[in-house]
Write an enzyme that holds these catalytic residues in place. Structure first.
Site, PDB file in Angstrom:
ATOM      1  N   HIS A 162      39.160  45.315  41.183  1.00  0.00           N
ATOM      2  CA  HIS A 162      37.776  44.850  41.031  1.00  0.00           C
ATOM      3  C   HIS A 162      36.811  45.703  41.864  1.00  0.00           C
ATOM      4  O   HIS A 162      35.767  46.144  41.367  1.00  0.00           O
ATOM      5  CB  HIS A 162      37.671  43.373  41.435  1.00  0.00           C
ATOM      6  CG  HIS A 162      36.262  42.909  41.553  1.00  0.00           C
ATOM      7  ND1 HIS A 162      35.427  42.811  40.455  1.00  0.00           N
ATOM      8  CD2 HIS A 162      35.512  42.562  42.629  1.00  0.00           C
ATOM      9  CE1 HIS A 162      34.228  42.402  40.857  1.00  0.00           C
ATOM     10  NE2 HIS A 162      34.249  42.247  42.169  1.00  0.00           N
ATOM     11  N   HIS A 167      33.236  47.746  40.809  1.00  0.00           N
ATOM     12  CA  HIS A 167      32.072  48.177  41.598  1.00  0.00           C
ATOM     13  C   HIS A 167      31.988  49.701  41.746  1.00  0.00           C
ATOM     14  O   HIS A 167      30.903  50.266  41.737  1.00  0.00           O
ATOM     15  CB  HIS A 167      32.086  47.540  42.991  1.00  0.00           C
ATOM     16  CG  HIS A 167      31.779  46.077  42.988  1.00  0.00           C
ATOM     17  ND1 HIS A 167      30.519  45.583  42.725  1.00  0.00           N
ATOM     18  CD2 HIS A 167      32.564  44.990  43.189  1.00  0.00           C
ATOM     19  CE1 HIS A 167      30.534  44.258  42.778  1.00  0.00           C
ATOM     20  NE2 HIS A 167      31.773  43.861  43.051  1.00  0.00           N
ATOM     21  N   GLU A 208      27.364  41.263  39.647  1.00  0.00           N
ATOM     22  CA  GLU A 208      28.742  40.813  39.394  1.00  0.00           C
ATOM     23  C   GLU A 208      28.973  40.435  37.920  1.00  0.00           C
ATOM     24  O   GLU A 208      30.012  40.774  37.355  1.00  0.00           O
ATOM     25  CB  GLU A 208      29.111  39.611  40.269  1.00  0.00           C
ATOM     26  CG  GLU A 208      29.315  39.917  41.750  1.00  0.00           C
ATOM     27  CD  GLU A 208      30.575  40.723  42.074  1.00  0.00           C
ATOM     28  OE1 GLU A 208      31.398  40.991  41.175  1.00  0.00           O
ATOM     29  OE2 GLU A 208      30.723  41.109  43.248  1.00  0.00           O
ATOM     30  N   SER A 227      35.918  44.616  35.543  1.00  0.00           N
ATOM     31  CA  SER A 227      37.242  44.829  36.148  1.00  0.00           C
ATOM     32  C   SER A 227      38.289  43.915  35.549  1.00  0.00           C
ATOM     33  O   SER A 227      39.451  43.961  35.956  1.00  0.00           O
ATOM     34  CB  SER A 227      37.187  44.604  37.669  1.00  0.00           C
ATOM     35  OG  SER A 227      36.871  43.262  37.973  1.00  0.00           O
TER      36      SER A 227
HETATM   37  N1  TIH Z   1      37.770  38.276  37.945  1.00  0.00           N
HETATM   38  C1  TIH Z   1      37.732  39.648  38.410  1.00  0.00           C
HETATM   39  C2  TIH Z   1      38.920  40.430  37.839  1.00  0.00           C
HETATM   40  O1  TIH Z   1      39.863  39.837  37.322  1.00  0.00           O
HETATM   41  O2  TIH Z   1      38.906  41.660  37.934  1.00  0.00           O
HETATM   42  C3  TIH Z   1      37.716  39.740  39.908  1.00  0.00           C
HETATM   43  C4  TIH Z   1      36.477  39.114  40.502  1.00  0.00           C
HETATM   44  C5  TIH Z   1      35.201  39.373  40.216  1.00  0.00           C
HETATM   45  C6  TIH Z   1      34.268  38.603  40.941  1.00  0.00           C
HETATM   46  C7  TIH Z   1      34.814  37.779  41.732  1.00  0.00           C
HETATM   47  S1  TIH Z   1      36.513  37.972  41.600  1.00  0.00           S
HETATM   48 FE   FE2 Z   2      32.514  41.902  43.448  1.00  0.00          FE
END
Ligand code: TIH
Ligand code: FE2
Length: 298
Positions: A162, A167, A208, A227
């Protein structure tokens, strides 16, 4: 990284200075002693890091590199279909590897000539004020561990996939980093916990989990969608609402599942105008005024 409001496992220190990560009984790695040992080792490594030095080298296992590869490969075509132009441009400049996990220190070196952002390793919860405040110094607090191999498609817990795929590709594009910096400056300007929470919720629903229209198609620009090979397939079917700072800053959300309410911008330029503009001059007073006339949305 872990911000308050995101899922995180508590971390404690033993007498010898080693850290222990307390995964909940519902965590996919809970009953996997090898995984738990890895989590403890990486938390300890991050804890020994000192500011001003490069992030420590995490000795990843072959299995961990494989999880990275599975997710990265799944995301190649999904990004092409569903990521916004500005993300794809960042991705092209950064050129992350597909077949192994890059070190945070390496990614920081690659970002240096692009935007100057750098990664700082975090052992556990980074308080909201510190996480966001560091963005104003072009520093990004980041986890170093990898999601459990049983959940490659989605994890509620921010991991290195992630942080670096979601990011990192945005931190490679100056149009994105201008927004990260404004969020960081806003977090340092506001004093009250309520105002800081508001700033962080706007971040949640934009950097996000933001989506935007691009040539008539819905695309993602939020790192949390970009991600997750699972969520990136699902976001177009969610409850898509118009971009609105007052609503985003007061929206209640569930961090443990796909986001079912998303806010759409007409363009990346509108994110810059509306969200960047908000962060650029928000104060405790301006946020208190918004809160006074906006009920929380469940
Ligand atoms: N859910 C995202 C992932 O599976 O890559 C990870 C996160 C993003 C934001 C908070 S946790
Ligand atoms: Fe994040």
């Amino acid at each position: 990284m872990f911000e308050e409001g995101q899922y995180f496992a508590p971390v404690t220190a033993n007498e010898d200075g080693a850290l222990e990560v307390h995964l909940g009984a519902d965590h996919p790695g809970f009953a996997d002693p090898e995984y738990r040992a890895r989590r403890d080792a990486l938390a300890t490594l991050a804890n020994n890091w000192r500011p001003g030095t490069p992030a420590p080298i995490a000795p990843y296992t072959d299995d961990e590199h494989r999880v990275w590869q599975v997710v990265s490969e799944a995301l190649v075509t999904k990004h092409r279909s569903y990521a916004c132009r500005e993300f794809l441009d960042g991705k092209e400049s950064l050129g992350l590897p597909i077949d192994h996990i890059p070190q945070l220190a390496e990614v920081s070196e690659w970002l240096a000539p692009l935007t100057g952002y750098r990664y700082q390793p975090a052992a556990g919860l980074v308080p909201l004020r510190e996480f966001y405040g560091s963005l104003a110094d072009k520093a990004f607090w980041s986890t170093q561990y990898v999601r459990h191999h049983s959940v490659p498609l989605y994890t509620p817990e921010p991991d290195v996939l992630h942080e670096v795929v979601g990011h990192g590709n945005t931190l490679a594009n100056p149009r994105f980093t201008a927004l990260y910096e404004l969020a960081g400056q806003a977090s340092r300007r506001v004093q009250s916990a309520d105002a800081l929470e508001f700033v962080s919720k706007v971040f949640w629903f934009t950097l996000e989990f933001g989506v935007l229209w691009e040539a008539g198609e819905l695309k993602a620009y939020g790192a949390g969608i970009l991600s997750s090979p699972g969520e990136i397939e699902a976001f177009r079917g969610m409850n898509i609402r118009p971009l609105d700072v007052a609503t985003m800053g007061t929206q209640v959300y569930d961090i443990t599942d796909y986001q079912d309410v998303l806010y759409v911008a007409e363009s990346f330029a509108q994110v810059e105008d509306v969200v960047g503009g908000f962060w650029a001059d928000c104060t405790d007073d301006s946020i208190a005024a918004i809160l006074a006339r906006t009920p929380a949305h469940a």
